[in-house]
Design a protein around this motif. Structure first.
Motif, PDB file in Angstrom:
ATOM      1  N   TRP A 149       0.817  -1.221   0.000  1.00 26.65           N
ATOM      2  CA  TRP A 149       0.000   0.000   0.000  1.00 26.65           C
ATOM      3  C   TRP A 149       0.849   1.268   0.000  1.00 26.65           C
ATOM      4  CZ3 TRP A 149      -2.002  -3.048   4.606  1.00 26.65           C
ATOM      5  CH2 TRP A 149      -1.038  -3.128   5.618  1.00 26.65           C
ATOM      6  N   SER A 150       2.143   1.159  -0.314  1.00 21.85           N
ATOM      7  CA  SER A 150       3.024   2.331  -0.291  1.00 21.85           C
ATOM      8  C   SER A 150       2.765   3.254  -1.477  1.00 21.85           C
ATOM      9  CB  SER A 150       4.484   1.887  -0.305  1.00 21.85           C
ATOM     10  OG  SER A 150       4.771   1.000   0.754  1.00 21.85           O
ATOM     11  N   GLY A 151       3.057   4.555  -1.290  1.00 19.04           N
ATOM     12  CA  GLY A 151       3.080   5.504  -2.391  1.00 19.04           C
ATOM     13  C   GLY A 151       1.733   6.009  -2.851  1.00 19.04           C
ATOM     14  N   TYR A 152       1.783   6.954  -3.789  1.00 17.37           N
ATOM     15  CA  TYR A 152       0.556   7.541  -4.321  1.00 17.37           C
ATOM     16  C   TYR A 152       0.043   6.805  -5.545  1.00 17.37           C
ATOM     17  CZ  TYR A 152       3.245   9.803  -8.102  1.00 17.37           C
ATOM     18  OH  TYR A 152       4.016  10.043  -9.201  1.00 17.37           O
ATOM     19  N   VAL A 186       0.540  -4.676   9.776  1.00 15.95           N
ATOM     20  CA  VAL A 186       0.515  -6.141   9.764  1.00 15.95           C
ATOM     21  C   VAL A 186       1.901  -6.677  10.112  1.00 15.95           C
ATOM     22  CG1 VAL A 186      -1.361  -6.392   8.089  1.00 15.95           C
ATOM     23  CG2 VAL A 186       0.998  -6.202   7.273  1.00 15.95           C
ATOM     24  N   LEU A 187       1.916  -7.842  10.729  1.00 15.43           N
ATOM     25  CA  LEU A 187       3.120  -8.669  10.835  1.00 15.43           C
ATOM     26  C   LEU A 187       2.985  -9.746   9.768  1.00 15.43           C
ATOM     27  CD1 LEU A 187       3.534  -9.079  14.701  1.00 15.43           C
ATOM     28  CD2 LEU A 187       4.997  -7.755  13.159  1.00 15.43           C
ATOM     29  N   ALA A 188       3.960  -9.827   8.871  1.00 10.27           N
ATOM     30  CA  ALA A 188       3.718 -10.649   7.682  1.00 10.27           C
ATOM     31  C   ALA A 188       5.013 -11.169   7.071  1.00 10.27           C
ATOM     32  CB  ALA A 188       2.967  -9.820   6.641  1.00 10.27           C
ATOM     33  N   ASN A 189       4.844 -12.202   6.229  1.00 10.80           N
ATOM     34  CA  ASN A 189       5.921 -12.612   5.341  1.00 10.80           C
ATOM     35  C   ASN A 189       6.092 -11.521   4.287  1.00 10.80           C
ATOM     36  OD1 ASN A 189       5.703 -15.006   6.759  1.00 10.80           O
ATOM     37  ND2 ASN A 189       4.673 -16.106   5.098  1.00 10.80           N
ATOM     38  N   TYR A 190       7.342 -11.277   3.937  1.00 12.29           N
ATOM     39  CA  TYR A 190       7.627 -10.252   2.927  1.00 12.29           C
ATOM     40  C   TYR A 190       7.783 -10.915   1.561  1.00 12.29           C
ATOM     41  CZ  TYR A 190      10.107  -6.588   0.407  1.00 12.29           C
ATOM     42  OH  TYR A 190      10.482  -5.652  -0.525  1.00 12.29           O
ATOM     43  N   ASN A 191       6.853 -10.612   0.655  1.00 12.02           N
ATOM     44  CA  ASN A 191       6.886 -11.147  -0.715  1.00 12.02           C
ATOM     45  C   ASN A 191       6.914 -12.673  -0.757  1.00 12.02           C
ATOM     46  OD1 ASN A 191       6.869  -8.551  -1.650  1.00 12.02           O
ATOM     47  ND2 ASN A 191       8.813  -8.678  -2.739  1.00 12.02           N
ATOM     48  N   LYS A 192       6.355 -13.323   0.252  1.00 10.77           N
ATOM     49  CA  LYS A 192       6.319 -14.784   0.278  1.00 10.77           C
ATOM     50  C   LYS A 192       4.978 -15.242   0.828  1.00 10.77           C
ATOM     51  CE  LYS A 192      11.285 -15.418   1.185  1.00 10.77           C
ATOM     52  NZ  LYS A 192      12.273 -15.946   2.170  1.00 10.77           N
ATOM     53  N   THR A 193       4.414 -16.263   0.221  1.00 15.78           N
ATOM     54  CA  THR A 193       3.202 -16.856   0.771  1.00 15.78           C
ATOM     55  C   THR A 193       3.527 -17.865   1.867  1.00 15.78           C
ATOM     56  OG1 THR A 193       3.230 -18.510  -0.992  1.00 15.78           O
ATOM     57  CG2 THR A 193       1.893 -16.537  -1.360  1.00 15.78           C
ATOM     58  N   LYS A 194       4.790 -18.309   1.911  1.00 18.55           N
ATOM     59  CA  LYS A 194       5.222 -19.255   2.940  1.00 18.55           C
ATOM     60  C   LYS A 194       6.731 -19.129   3.112  1.00 18.55           C
ATOM     61  CE  LYS A 194       5.436 -24.225   4.035  1.00 18.55           C
ATOM     62  NZ  LYS A 194       6.917 -24.242   4.179  1.00 18.55           N
ATOM     63  N   VAL A 253       8.134  -9.312   8.883  1.00 16.79           N
ATOM     64  CA  VAL A 253       8.381  -7.868   8.814  1.00 16.79           C
ATOM     65  C   VAL A 253       7.174  -7.138   9.399  1.00 16.79           C
ATOM     66  CG1 VAL A 253       9.832  -8.076   6.764  1.00 16.79           C
ATOM     67  CG2 VAL A 253       7.382  -7.614   6.502  1.00 16.79           C
ATOM     68  N   LEU A 254       7.401  -5.915   9.839  1.00 24.20           N
ATOM     69  CA  LEU A 254       6.324  -5.021  10.241  1.00 24.20           C
ATOM     70  C   LEU A 254       6.073  -4.056   9.097  1.00 24.20           C
ATOM     71  CD1 LEU A 254       4.370  -3.638  12.256  1.00 24.20           C
ATOM     72  CD2 LEU A 254       6.332  -2.264  13.021  1.00 24.20           C
ATOM     73  N   ALA A 255       4.865  -4.079   8.553  1.00 30.15           N
ATOM     74  CA  ALA A 255       4.484  -3.166   7.483  1.00 30.15           C
ATOM     75  C   ALA A 255       3.293  -2.339   7.956  1.00 30.15           C
ATOM     76  CB  ALA A 255       4.114  -3.939   6.218  1.00 30.15           C
ATOM     77  N   ASN A 261      -7.629  17.311  -0.392  1.00 29.03           N
ATOM     78  CA  ASN A 261      -6.224  16.982  -0.193  1.00 29.03           C
ATOM     79  C   ASN A 261      -6.024  16.115   1.040  1.00 29.03           C
ATOM     80  OD1 ASN A 261      -6.973  19.042   1.525  1.00 29.03           O
ATOM     81  ND2 ASN A 261      -4.990  20.034   1.509  1.00 29.03           N
ATOM     82  N   GLY A 262      -4.859  15.500   1.092  1.00 34.36           N
ATOM     83  CA  GLY A 262      -4.510  14.637   2.206  1.00 34.36           C
ATOM     84  C   GLY A 262      -3.087  14.137   2.043  1.00 34.36           C
ATOM     85  N   PHE A 263      -2.638  13.359   3.017  1.00 33.41           N
ATOM     86  CA  PHE A 263      -1.278  12.815   2.941  1.00 33.41           C
ATOM     87  C   PHE A 263      -1.251  11.464   3.637  1.00 33.41           C
ATOM     88  CE2 PHE A 263      -1.331  15.012   7.008  1.00 33.41           C
ATOM     89  CZ  PHE A 263      -0.693  14.119   7.854  1.00 33.41           C
ATOM     90  N   GLY A 264      -0.151  10.753   3.451  1.00 34.74           N
ATOM     91  CA  GLY A 264       0.018   9.457   4.090  1.00 34.74           C
ATOM     92  C   GLY A 264       1.487   9.091   4.158  1.00 34.74           C
ATOM     93  N   PHE A 265       1.785   8.064   4.926  1.00 33.98           N
ATOM     94  CA  PHE A 265       3.142   7.534   4.954  1.00 33.98           C
ATOM     95  C   PHE A 265       3.078   6.041   5.227  1.00 33.98           C
ATOM     96  CE2 PHE A 265       2.297   9.071   9.261  1.00 33.98           C
ATOM     97  CZ  PHE A 265       2.656   7.981  10.056  1.00 33.98           C
ATOM     98  N   ALA A 266       4.118   5.341   4.806  1.00 34.23           N
ATOM     99  CA  ALA A 266       4.159   3.888   4.945  1.00 34.23           C
ATOM    100  C   ALA A 266       5.590   3.451   5.190  1.00 34.23           C
ATOM    101  CB  ALA A 266       3.603   3.213   3.693  1.00 34.23           C
ATOM    102  N   GLY A 267       5.728   2.285   5.810  1.00 32.30           N
ATOM    103  CA  GLY A 267       7.058   1.771   6.080  1.00 32.30           C
ATOM    104  C   GLY A 267       7.070   0.263   6.206  1.00 32.30           C
ATOM    105  N   VAL A 268       8.261  -0.307   6.067  1.00 28.01           N
ATOM    106  CA  VAL A 268       8.493  -1.744   6.241  1.00 28.01           C
ATOM    107  C   VAL A 268       9.808  -1.914   6.990  1.00 28.01           C
ATOM    108  CG1 VAL A 268       8.857  -3.968   5.109  1.00 28.01           C
ATOM    109  CG2 VAL A 268       7.269  -2.320   4.112  1.00 28.01           C
ATOM    110  N   HIS A 269       9.782  -2.753   8.020  1.00 25.67           N
ATOM    111  CA  HIS A 269      10.983  -2.991   8.813  1.00 25.67           C
ATOM    112  C   HIS A 269      11.047  -4.476   9.163  1.00 25.67           C
ATOM    113  CE1 HIS A 269      11.164   1.377   9.242  1.00 25.67           C
ATOM    114  NE2 HIS A 269       9.883   1.327   9.584  1.00 25.67           N
ATOM    115  N   GLY A 270      12.184  -5.084   8.886  1.00 22.70           N
ATOM    116  CA  GLY A 270      12.360  -6.503   9.177  1.00 22.70           C
ATOM    117  C   GLY A 270      13.349  -7.117   8.209  1.00 22.70           C
TER     118      GLY A 270
END
Length: 474
Positions: free
Chosen positions: A200-203, A245-253, A262-264, A275-284
């Protein structure tokens, strides 16, 4: 009414004394008086009933006020019964609250340096890789959304060969782009979310009907994740929408020896109507595809374990009247994932940051002009972007290929990666309510000659692309 009573009484008295010449006995007079009293009482009752009837409409009058004849009323009743039966049938068949949509966008692409031109539609990502000239277009999409009683929402999006599942799957066999659920916890604004969830990152969006140009920007293509498989929470509070979410990164298993999620997260704020704004991140930890580690005995590449990944981006939008303005800035780093190792052979980090901006103006309600500009600074340690830990001469990633940079054979200049630019200019035209025609010219440039010419094998600092697509949605 009083006047009517007096008139009736006067007439009765006059009738009683109209023939004074007649001789009447007392008994006959009394009988006639009783009869007149009874008649007066009957007349008063009828007058009262008539007044009440005038004040209250009759059933027939009410029917006329509805504007329906008896036949129309019968038809209306039949329609009501059929409608209720249809609602019961839809619920019994599981169609209640179900929404089905989708789109397809056959695309034509001309790539100058690749000396290629032709249509792209449902081609497999695994056959050609994910490239800026072979991204989230040429898609057939089928989307099912279901809302259950109580507010639970389910979503299944199928996108064969081109979806998030196909990109994340090494074999490219998955046809599932999204398979997610959202369950209320206590109220509809607090939800438990889980499943396979596209990034869900980006515009920019990946879906063709939601984008204004044929291709996607550099940041979406090379600095944003693809999909998460996991679980988390979503909170909606006023103008804020927060999900994580706590999730697998780019993996179904996860495979053997891979267990850290990772934490996304994503936060959106709708400041106002326009107008509006948002931010997103991934760490793991995420997959590291670096080929810089070489076994000194066999000279073979040593496969790398997952390494630490940190991504963060901020985006915003302004949409009002004929104008649309969107923008994004993002930074990223992955441990031990740079394209070029240190002189001693040790692995180094891949680091980058980037900008993207889009402006669109509707010259007519159906015709919109669009321009998008992107920049990625990828100079550190020979370059290296998200999941691009090896030089890529088609997408323009890495050091100068003419230097022959390789582990154990590093020369001056190998530490420098190419910074990337892209400028896309185009339009979209709404042919019908569900059909949009798009056209685009795109110039890609780099600070180093990193684009290969497929005809003679030479390297250039720029490339040109033309694209057109027809997006039909329902």
């Amino acid at each position: 009414m009083k006047f009517a009573k007096l008139s009736t009484l006067a007439l009765a008295i006059a009738a009683a004394f109209a023939a004074p010449a007649q001789a009447q006995s007392n008994k006959e007079l009394m009988d006639e008086l009783k009869a007149m009293k009874q008649r007066i009482a009957d007349l008063e009752k009828k007058l009262a009933e008539k007044s009440a009837a005038d004040a209250k409409p009759t059933e027939k009058t009410q029917e006329r006020q509805w504007g329906m004849t008896p036949e129309q009323a019968q038809d209306f009743n039949r329609i009501s019964v059929k409608t209720e039966a249809l609602e019961d049938a839809m619920e019994a068949q599981g169609l209640k609250g179900l929404k089905i949509g989708g789109y397809f966008d056959p695309t034509w692409i001309y790539n100058k340096n690749q000396h290629s031109a032709g249509f792209q539609f449902l081609n497999r990502v695994s056959d050609d890789g994910y490239n800026y000239d072979n991204g989230y277009f040429g898609v057939a999409n089928l989307d099912f959304q279901k809302e259950l009683d109580g507010g639970t929402k389910l979503r299944l999006t199928l996108m064969p060969n081109r979806g998030a599942g196909a990109i994340a799957d090494p074999d490219g066999n998955s046809i599932v782009h999204e398979a997610s659920a959202s369950i209320p916890i206590g109220d509809l604004q607090t939800r438990f979310i889980f499943g396979q969830i596209p990034d869900w990152s980006g515009y920019e969006y990946v879906q063709g009907p939601l984008t204004k140009l044929v291709t996607r920007g550099l940041l979406l293509d090379f600095t944003e994740p693809t999909v998460y498989t996991g679980a988390g929470l979503e909170f909606i509070r006023g103008k804020w929408d927060i999900k994580a979410v706590l999730a697998n990164y780019n993996k179904t298993k996860n495979g053997a020896n891979h267990k850290a999620p990772v934490l996304a997260y994503r936060v959106d704020y709708s400041k106002g109507e326009f107008n509006g704004f948002g931010f997103a991140g991934v760490h793991g930890k995420a997959g590291n595809f670096s080929e810089s580690a070489i076994d000194p005995n066999t000279l073979e590449v040593i496969p790398q374990d997952d390494t630490r990944l940190d991504l963060f981006e901020i985006d915003g939008y302004f949409i009002r009247g004929d104008w649309t303005v969107q923008g994004q800035i993002g930074v990223g780093r992955q441990r031990d994932a740079s394209i070029v190792p240190a002189a001693d052979g040790s692995l180094r980090d891949a680091k980058w940051w980037g900008l993207s901006a889009l402006a669109a103006y509707k010259f007519e309600p159906r015709f919109e002009g669009v321009v998008r500009a992107d920049y990625i600074n990828n100079k550190k340690n020979g370059g290296g972007l998200l999941q691009y830990s090896v030089a890529d001469d088609r997408n323009g990633i890495g050091p100068d290929p003419a230097l022959g940079c390789a582990p154990g054979a590093l020369v001056d200049g190998c530490d420098e990666g190419a910074n990337r630019y892209a400028l896309a200019v185009g339009f979209n035209y709404l042919m019908t309510r569900n059909t949009t025609l798009k056209a685009e010219y795109r110039l890609d440039r780099a600070t180093l000659p990193v684009f290969i010419d497929a005809n003679d094998g030479s390297y250039k600092k720029s490339n040109h692309l033309l694209g057109a697509s027809v997006v039909v949605s329902f």
